[in-house]
Enzyme design. Sequence first.
Site, PDB file in Angstrom:
ATOM      1  N   LYS A 114       0.868  -1.186   0.000  1.00  0.00           N
ATOM      2  CA  LYS A 114       0.000   0.000   0.000  1.00  0.00           C
ATOM      3  C   LYS A 114       0.896   1.224   0.000  1.00  0.00           C
ATOM      4  O   LYS A 114       2.023   1.174   0.508  1.00  0.00           O
ATOM      5  CB  LYS A 114      -0.875   0.021   1.258  1.00  0.00           C
ATOM      6  CG  LYS A 114      -2.084   0.910   1.128  1.00  0.00           C
ATOM      7  CD  LYS A 114      -3.228   0.208   0.431  1.00  0.00           C
ATOM      8  CE  LYS A 114      -4.367   1.138   0.101  1.00  0.00           C
ATOM      9  NZ  LYS A 114      -5.533   0.403  -0.405  1.00  0.00           N
ATOM     10  N   ASP A 154      -6.945   4.390  -4.713  1.00  0.00           N
ATOM     11  CA  ASP A 154      -7.620   4.156  -3.433  1.00  0.00           C
ATOM     12  C   ASP A 154      -8.296   5.498  -3.127  1.00  0.00           C
ATOM     13  O   ASP A 154      -8.572   6.266  -4.064  1.00  0.00           O
ATOM     14  CB  ASP A 154      -6.634   3.729  -2.328  1.00  0.00           C
ATOM     15  CG  ASP A 154      -7.324   3.273  -1.049  1.00  0.00           C
ATOM     16  OD1 ASP A 154      -7.977   2.231  -1.058  1.00  0.00           O
ATOM     17  OD2 ASP A 154      -7.231   3.985  -0.022  1.00  0.00           O
TER      18      ASP A 154
HETATM   19  P1  NDP Z   1     -13.117   7.353  -2.870  1.00  0.00           P
HETATM   20  O1  NDP Z   1     -12.064   8.377  -2.693  1.00  0.00           O
HETATM   21  O2  NDP Z   1     -13.694   7.132  -4.214  1.00  0.00           O
HETATM   22  O3  NDP Z   1     -14.341   7.680  -1.889  1.00  0.00           O
HETATM   23  C1  NDP Z   1     -14.160   7.788  -0.522  1.00  0.00           C
HETATM   24  C2  NDP Z   1     -15.470   8.157   0.135  1.00  0.00           C
HETATM   25  O4  NDP Z   1     -15.315   8.081   1.542  1.00  0.00           O
HETATM   26  C3  NDP Z   1     -15.914   9.583  -0.156  1.00  0.00           C
HETATM   27  O5  NDP Z   1     -17.321   9.664  -0.044  1.00  0.00           O
HETATM   28  C4  NDP Z   1     -15.239  10.353   0.965  1.00  0.00           C
HETATM   29  O6  NDP Z   1     -15.850  11.590   1.287  1.00  0.00           O
HETATM   30  C5  NDP Z   1     -15.399   9.382   2.112  1.00  0.00           C
HETATM   31  N1  NDP Z   1     -14.308   9.547   3.078  1.00  0.00           N
HETATM   32  C6  NDP Z   1     -12.977   9.497   2.833  1.00  0.00           C
HETATM   33  N2  NDP Z   1     -12.283   9.741   3.947  1.00  0.00           N
HETATM   34  C7  NDP Z   1     -13.197   9.951   4.905  1.00  0.00           C
HETATM   35  C8  NDP Z   1     -13.099  10.243   6.284  1.00  0.00           C
HETATM   36  N3  NDP Z   1     -11.916  10.379   6.895  1.00  0.00           N
HETATM   37  N4  NDP Z   1     -14.259  10.379   6.994  1.00  0.00           N
HETATM   38  C9  NDP Z   1     -15.469  10.260   6.381  1.00  0.00           C
HETATM   39  N5  NDP Z   1     -15.618   9.989   5.074  1.00  0.00           N
HETATM   40  C10 NDP Z   1     -14.505   9.831   4.355  1.00  0.00           C
HETATM   41  O7  NDP Z   1     -12.514   6.011  -2.273  1.00  0.00           O
HETATM   42  P2  NDP Z   1     -12.988   4.500  -2.495  1.00  0.00           P
HETATM   43  O8  NDP Z   1     -14.461   4.448  -2.668  1.00  0.00           O
HETATM   44  O9  NDP Z   1     -12.126   3.892  -3.517  1.00  0.00           O
HETATM   45  O10 NDP Z   1     -12.571   3.843  -1.100  1.00  0.00           O
HETATM   46  C11 NDP Z   1     -13.458   3.732   0.008  1.00  0.00           C
HETATM   47  C12 NDP Z   1     -12.967   2.672   0.959  1.00  0.00           C
HETATM   48  O11 NDP Z   1     -12.937   1.402   0.289  1.00  0.00           O
HETATM   49  C13 NDP Z   1     -11.536   2.863   1.495  1.00  0.00           C
HETATM   50  O12 NDP Z   1     -11.465   2.341   2.800  1.00  0.00           O
HETATM   51  C14 NDP Z   1     -10.699   2.004   0.543  1.00  0.00           C
HETATM   52  O13 NDP Z   1      -9.478   1.640   1.116  1.00  0.00           O
HETATM   53  C15 NDP Z   1     -11.628   0.819   0.388  1.00  0.00           C
HETATM   54  N6  NDP Z   1     -11.397  -0.027  -0.769  1.00  0.00           N
HETATM   55  C16 NDP Z   1     -11.365   0.500  -2.021  1.00  0.00           C
HETATM   56  C17 NDP Z   1     -11.172  -0.321  -3.099  1.00  0.00           C
HETATM   57  C18 NDP Z   1     -11.205   0.195  -4.487  1.00  0.00           C
HETATM   58  O14 NDP Z   1     -11.116  -0.612  -5.423  1.00  0.00           O
HETATM   59  N7  NDP Z   1     -11.366   1.492  -4.706  1.00  0.00           N
HETATM   60  C19 NDP Z   1     -10.925  -1.772  -2.935  1.00  0.00           C
HETATM   61  C20 NDP Z   1     -11.071  -2.237  -1.581  1.00  0.00           C
HETATM   62  C21 NDP Z   1     -11.270  -1.372  -0.547  1.00  0.00           C
HETATM   63  P3  NDP Z   1     -15.348  12.956   0.576  1.00  0.00           P
HETATM   64  O15 NDP Z   1     -15.809  12.869  -0.853  1.00  0.00           O
HETATM   65  O16 NDP Z   1     -16.022  14.035   1.361  1.00  0.00           O
HETATM   66  O17 NDP Z   1     -13.866  12.987   0.693  1.00  0.00           O
HETATM   67  O1  8G0 Z   2      -7.987  -2.201  -0.488  1.00  0.00           O
HETATM   68  C1  8G0 Z   2      -7.843  -2.773  -1.565  1.00  0.00           C
HETATM   69  O2  8G0 Z   2      -7.998  -3.993  -1.697  1.00  0.00           O
HETATM   70  C2  8G0 Z   2      -7.487  -1.979  -2.781  1.00  0.00           C
HETATM   71  C3  8G0 Z   2      -7.840  -0.635  -2.814  1.00  0.00           C
HETATM   72  C4  8G0 Z   2      -7.545   0.095  -3.951  1.00  0.00           C
HETATM   73  C5  8G0 Z   2      -6.892  -0.525  -5.021  1.00  0.00           C
HETATM   74  C6  8G0 Z   2      -6.537  -1.843  -4.945  1.00  0.00           C
HETATM   75  C7  8G0 Z   2      -5.833  -2.504  -6.104  1.00  0.00           C
HETATM   76  O3  8G0 Z   2      -4.702  -2.932  -5.944  1.00  0.00           O
HETATM   77  O4  8G0 Z   2      -6.436  -2.580  -7.148  1.00  0.00           O
HETATM   78  C8  8G0 Z   2      -6.838  -2.575  -3.825  1.00  0.00           C
END
Ligand code: NDP
Ligand code: 8G0
Length: 460
Positions: A114, A154
């Site tokens: 990461k 992420d």
């Molecule tokens: P995005 O940046 O697309 O969206 C994040 C969302 O969470 C936004 O609505 C954001 O609000 C909110 N957010 C971020 N930080 C905070 C905080 N500190 N407190 C409250 N709300 C918060 O990210 P993703 O959707 O990609 O990721 C969301 C979660 O899923 C993370 O934990 C990530 O690690 C996990 N994840 C993502 C994967 C992926 O493929 N993208 C895979 C597996 C897990 P705002 O817009 O106001 O910043």
């Molecule tokens: O948390 C995860 O598994 C994650 C989040 C964002 C990206 C990736 C990836 O390697 O594609 C994994």
Amino acid sequence: MSNIPSEPEFEQAYKELVSTLEDSTLFQKNPEYRTALKVVSIPERIIQFRVVWEDDAGNLQVNRGYRVQFNSALGPYKGGLRFHPSVNLSILKFLGFEQTFKNALTGLNMGGGKGGADFDPKGKSDSEIRKFCSAFMERLCQHIGADTDVPAGDIGVGGREVGYMFGAYRRLRNQWEGVLTGKGLDWGGSLIRPEATGFGLVYYVEEMMKYAGKGSFAGKRVSISGSGNVAQYAALKCIELGATVVSLSDSQGCLIAEGDAHFTPEQIEEIATVKLARKPLTAFSGKSSFKYIEGARPWVHVGKVDVALPCATQNEVSKEEAQALVDNGTLFIAEGSNMGCTQDAIDVFEGVRKTKGSGSIWYAPGKASNCGGVAVSGLEMAQNSQRLSWTREEVDEKLKQIMRNAFDNGLKTAIEYVQSAEGELPSLVAGSNIAGFVKVVCAMKDQGDWWGTGAPVNGA
Ligand code: NDP
Ligand code: 8G0
């Protein structure tokens, strides 16, 4: 761990894993795994660097960049990059640690890593984003590669940022290779990658529902937090399967549907546009059909829901919020976010699961329920290596199968290693932790990363 600075998030993730291993028969059956635990909990390598860039006003800006290369026993380091002001080593170590075991659960050849920076993309111009991404990759490029370490997006890093970083890598290294995933479809990206985490999460919960004998998503009420990549596609898949999505949120507040109100696919699409522009949920034109609660998360406000999907960030469900979900009759909680639940919240869910039998709440940890994202990244890597592209249907079918396998693996491992009472649903948190841990440490033992006496490993 006394001579190193406190790392609260990493310690939380470590203790969560270890407590489930300790509560099982794993160490009795394999005492040498205690040695393995000592080794696997230290990252193989951490790279820290300075990122200097120029903002639109011509001022010098400087940020801290990182890559935690946690474990490469199962394949190249793999995991996302997070751009958020809160990013520090504790958060990236917890994420890299979880990623290692999650990637093992996908069944694909990927190690865990990461990275990211304490850069805040909010309010930055496109030119500032591009300059930051280039400056970040200028420092990272010598440490990554298609067979070494394959980052992705992420929080705060989406398709646009991946594009700028991929271009910077290509120019700096004079090499077009699958060094990042989440790429554009015309230049090596995989169909379904944007959708994969949210869709995979819902596929995983479908398996939970089937096993628990609680039907399907049709007619169920679902509370989702977040409104980014994971939340949007989880919501769209729930709606497609006949469920009603009654909440979304962001870092500023939450939107709650009252009465018969619910989110439509068109509204989710508009929210996607709002979020692409990095605006708050208050900029969503349909906001007035919902109740907006500033500074709040949905869980205590959403009322009776069948399913809760935290999809924003770590520690976004507290003990009190977990209790509110239980009291409101929630049946399934599955993390889209990494470490979405605090340990206290997990204890509430697991406590109810143990005492109330099959009618109770069932909790799925992110390292199992959100592994669909990284799994499709693994499929993107495979397609890049073969220089071909699978169809949407092919990738979606593989994703479904991977989520089924992750569920079955966690379930069977829990049944094998954790004693349970009559009628109790197996612990998906314990089963997934043990399954991921065993797979990684067996590969490490085979490769000489650790050794020791005790019961034979690999059933030899
Ligand atoms: P995005 O940046 O697309 O969206 C994040 C969302 O969470 C936004 O609505 C954001 O609000 C909110 N957010 C971020 N930080 C905070 C905080 N500190 N407190 C409250 N709300 C918060 O990210 P993703 O959707 O990609 O990721 C969301 C979660 O899923 C993370 O934990 C990530 O690690 C996990 N994840 C993502 C994967 C992926 O493929 N993208 C895979 C597996 C897990 P705002 O817009 O106001 O910043
Ligand atoms: O948390 C995860 O598994 C994650 C989040 C964002 C990206 C990736 C990836 O390697 O594609 C994994």
